[in-house]
Design a protein around this motif. Structure first.
Motif, mmCIF file in Angstrom:
data_model
loop_
_atom_site.group_PDB
_atom_site.id
_atom_site.type_symbol
_atom_site.label_atom_id
_atom_site.label_comp_id
_atom_site.label_asym_id
_atom_site.label_seq_id
_atom_site.Cartn_x
_atom_site.Cartn_y
_atom_site.Cartn_z
ATOM 1 N N THR A 7 0.841 -1.196 0.000
ATOM 2 C CA THR A 7 0.000 0.000 0.000
ATOM 3 C C THR A 7 0.878 1.248 0.000
ATOM 4 O OG1 THR A 7 -1.752 -1.138 1.203
ATOM 5 C CG2 THR A 7 -1.769 1.272 1.242
ATOM 6 N N ASP A 9 0.686 5.512 0.019
ATOM 7 C CA ASP A 9 -0.126 6.708 0.210
ATOM 8 C C ASP A 9 0.512 7.844 -0.573
ATOM 9 O OD1 ASP A 9 -1.651 8.834 0.963
ATOM 10 O OD2 ASP A 9 -1.223 8.699 3.119
ATOM 11 N N ALA A 37 1.801 -1.704 -7.112
ATOM 12 C CA ALA A 37 1.490 -0.782 -6.027
ATOM 13 C C ALA A 37 1.199 0.625 -6.555
ATOM 14 C CB ALA A 37 2.637 -0.753 -5.029
ATOM 15 N N HIS A 40 -2.235 0.612 -8.447
ATOM 16 C CA HIS A 40 -3.364 0.577 -7.519
ATOM 17 C C HIS A 40 -3.543 1.935 -6.833
ATOM 18 C CE1 HIS A 40 -6.251 -1.039 -4.653
ATOM 19 N NE2 HIS A 40 -5.543 -0.474 -3.684
ATOM 20 N N ALA A 41 -2.433 2.537 -6.410
ATOM 21 C CA ALA A 41 -2.519 3.827 -5.726
ATOM 22 C C ALA A 41 -3.060 4.915 -6.646
ATOM 23 C CB ALA A 41 -1.137 4.205 -5.184
ATOM 24 N N THR A 44 -6.855 4.422 -7.279
ATOM 25 C CA THR A 44 -7.739 4.629 -6.130
ATOM 26 C C THR A 44 -7.614 6.016 -5.515
ATOM 27 O OG1 THR A 44 -6.078 3.639 -4.672
ATOM 28 C CG2 THR A 44 -7.789 2.176 -5.558
#
Length: 357
Positions: A7, A9, A37, A40-41, A44
């Motif tokens: 994950t 940020d 990663a 996906h970041a 989203t």
């Protein structure tokens, strides 16, 4: 077995994001997990971006109808890890493989992609693979072949480590092999042979006498260099060698194209047969482009020449002005003690935010 995607940020402080990127190993050819990663970041956390995947590369862009488009590009791969992952912090310094070259630049770009929703220029983000290895595997080449529309822009900024300086264009690089021939013989009866290694002395003498150019282009001074980088010869400890190969590297200013660079080296070594083993053209500074002038104004600095070859050359070949600008220190790239000053990460983020927002 299912692998959990790390994950990220993207809205976090770019310093923390740099550490997170470093902690996902991505040695050349093994960038898939980091690409997963990032993809996906971006999908989203940045719904204002169009996102696509190309192999182990991740691309994203805005469609705001702005007059100009700026492309931010960074490679996600690193050289092999040397006991320097995970990252660690010591005061203002962040240590780890890729901190300087160039996950700190990637972090700045990814942070801006997620948090800058209304830039004054349309943005394209290109996080690509396999920059640190042979050029045939470079992800930008694949993207150029398969998704050429994604590389169109009025200015390309590569996050290569520059210590926060603006490095314009880049040198070209040419490697050639020069062979000298002789005749084998037993070293105890050396007069029956002809020593090819000794014949290489003339090649080295020409190199030693060579005077390199300094070339000023748009206020950036490019220094050329012609150097022997390898000598190979010899058969055994008791044999006069019949062949010697001197490998010569020519770093040339971008006012020479590939053909002119080859012609110059052949002139220097007139009388010898040369074999070209590697050739990549340089890139002119492109500082006259309006977007490049705007960026320089945002930095409050003047540009300097890039010593070395980078992927700005690929963009220059497409007619796109391109510069190198990133927080890392190029002298720390690929070292065990690789690190980045976190203040440089913050400074580069602030400059790019001023330029884009």
């Amino acid at each position: 077995m299912t692998t959990t995607v790390p994950t990220l940020d993207l809205t976090a402080d770019p310093v923390e994001l740099t550490a997170a990127l470093v902690d996902v190993p991505s040695v050349s050819g093994d960038e898939a997990m980091l690409a997963d990663a990032l993809e996906h970041a971006l999908r989203t956390q940045a719904p204002h971006l169009e996102v696509v995947r190309s192999g182990a590369a991740v691309l994203a862009r805005t469609h705001l109808g702005r007059a100009r488009r700026v492309l931010l590009a960074g490679h996600t791969d690193t050289v092999p890890i040397a006991d320097n992952v995970p990252s660690r912090r010591e005061g203002d310094l962040l240590y780890g493989c890729g901190t300087s070259d160039m996950k700190s630049g990637d972090a700045v770009f990814a942070h801006l992609a997620a948090t800058l929703t209304e830039p004054r220029h349309d943005l394209t983000l290109v996080f690509y693979d396999c920059e640190e290895i042979e050029a045939t595997r470079n992800g930008l080449g694949r993207i150029e072949r398969e998704l050429p529309d994604w590389l169109r822009a009025d200015l390309a900024i590569l996050g290569e480590p520059t210590g926060g300086a603006v490095e314009a264009g880049c040198q070209g690089t040419l490697r050639v092999e020069i062979r000298t021939q002789g005749r084998r013989a037993h070293s105890a009866r050396s007069w029956l042979g002809d020593n090819a290694v000794h014949h290489a002395a003339d090649v080295l003498a020409r190199l030693n006498a060579y005077t390199a150019r300094d070339v000023d282009i748009d206020g950036c001074v490019y220094r050329e260099g012609l150097q022997a980088v390898r000598i190979a010869g010899g058969v055994a400890g008791n044999v006069v060698p019949d062949e010697c190969v001197v490998t010569v590297n020519f770093r040339f200013a971008p006012d020479r194209d590939a053909e002119a660079a080859q012609a110059h080296v052949r002139e220097v070594f007139d009388g010898y047969d040369l074999t070209v083993t590697d050739l990549s053209p340089g890139a002119l500074p492109g500082l006259a482009a309006p977007a490049a002038r705007e960026f320089l104004a945002a930095t409050g600095t003047t540009a300097q020449a890039k010593y070395g070859w980078t992927d700005v050359s690929r963009f220059a070949a497409l007619g796109i002005p391109a510069i190198n600008y990133g927080p890392g220190d190029p002298n720390l790239a690929h070292t065990r003690e690789e690190h980045v000053d976190t203040r440089a990460i913050t400074g580069c983020t602030d400059v790019l935010w001023r330029f884009l927002a």
